[in-house]
Write a protein that holds these residues in place. Sequence first.
Motif, PDB file in Angstrom:
ATOM      1  N   PHE A  18       0.830  -1.114   0.277  1.00 60.58           N
ATOM      2  CA  PHE A  18       0.050  -0.040   0.092  1.00 60.58           C
ATOM      3  C   PHE A  18       0.825   1.299  -0.131  1.00 60.58           C
ATOM      4  CE2 PHE A  18      -3.481  -2.680   1.815  1.00 60.58           C
ATOM      5  CZ  PHE A  18      -4.298  -2.505   0.709  1.00 60.58           C
ATOM      6  N   GLY A  24      -3.450   2.592  -7.116  1.00 58.77           N
ATOM      7  CA  GLY A  24      -3.846   1.752  -6.266  1.00 58.77           C
ATOM      8  C   GLY A  24      -4.782   2.407  -5.421  1.00 58.77           C
ATOM      9  N   LYS A  25      -4.065   3.612  -4.696  1.00 62.11           N
ATOM     10  CA  LYS A  25      -4.783   4.408  -4.052  1.00 62.11           C
ATOM     11  C   LYS A  25      -5.962   4.971  -4.484  1.00 62.11           C
ATOM     12  CE  LYS A  25      -0.677   5.659  -1.457  1.00 62.11           C
ATOM     13  NZ  LYS A  25       0.097   6.502  -0.950  1.00 62.11           N
ATOM     14  N   TRP A  28      -8.609   2.352  -4.555  1.00 51.39           N
ATOM     15  CA  TRP A  28      -9.141   2.110  -3.300  1.00 51.39           C
ATOM     16  C   TRP A  28     -10.189   3.224  -2.910  1.00 51.39           C
ATOM     17  CZ3 TRP A  28     -10.081  -2.194  -0.594  1.00 51.39           C
ATOM     18  CH2 TRP A  28      -9.093  -3.029  -0.912  1.00 51.39           C
ATOM     19  N   THR A  29      -9.761   4.359  -3.099  1.00 56.07           N
ATOM     20  CA  THR A  29     -10.779   5.399  -2.943  1.00 56.07           C
ATOM     21  C   THR A  29     -12.012   5.278  -3.647  1.00 56.07           C
ATOM     22  OG1 THR A  29      -8.994   6.911  -2.562  1.00 56.07           O
ATOM     23  CG2 THR A  29     -11.199   8.023  -3.065  1.00 56.07           C
ATOM     24  N   ILE A  31     -13.220   2.337  -4.565  1.00 55.30           N
ATOM     25  CA  ILE A  31     -14.090   1.332  -3.961  1.00 55.30           C
ATOM     26  C   ILE A  31     -14.622   1.635  -2.548  1.00 55.30           C
ATOM     27  CG2 ILE A  31     -13.653  -0.951  -2.793  1.00 55.30           C
ATOM     28  CD1 ILE A  31     -11.318  -1.282  -4.765  1.00 55.30           C
ATOM     29  N   LEU A  32     -13.878   2.630  -1.810  1.00 56.91           N
ATOM     30  CA  LEU A  32     -14.658   2.840  -0.314  1.00 56.91           C
ATOM     31  C   LEU A  32     -15.916   3.683  -0.905  1.00 56.91           C
ATOM     32  CD1 LEU A  32     -11.639   3.677   1.585  1.00 56.91           C
ATOM     33  CD2 LEU A  32     -12.992   1.773   1.869  1.00 56.91           C
TER      34      LEU A  32
END
Length: 74
Positions: A18, A24-25, A28-29, A31-32
């Motif tokens: 991570f 990827g960040k 992930w944002t 996805i959240l």
Amino acid sequence: MDKQSFWYRAFDLYYDGFRNMRLGKTLWTIILIKLFVIFIILKIFFFPNFLKTHTEKGEESDFVATEMIERADQ
């Protein structure tokens, strides 16, 4: 914690992965945000508390049992 233990190695793997992410960040944002929409927004507007509107407080289990029995007999 011992550096050879499973938990340390698993934590180190994810922490290092991570920390070095770029794209990827952002993913992930996204996805959240999608999880927030699914579990909070949709629950509030499309899935009201059915038992609260159709039963008295403390009578929920009787209502569910009656409905299950009636539907099983059909």
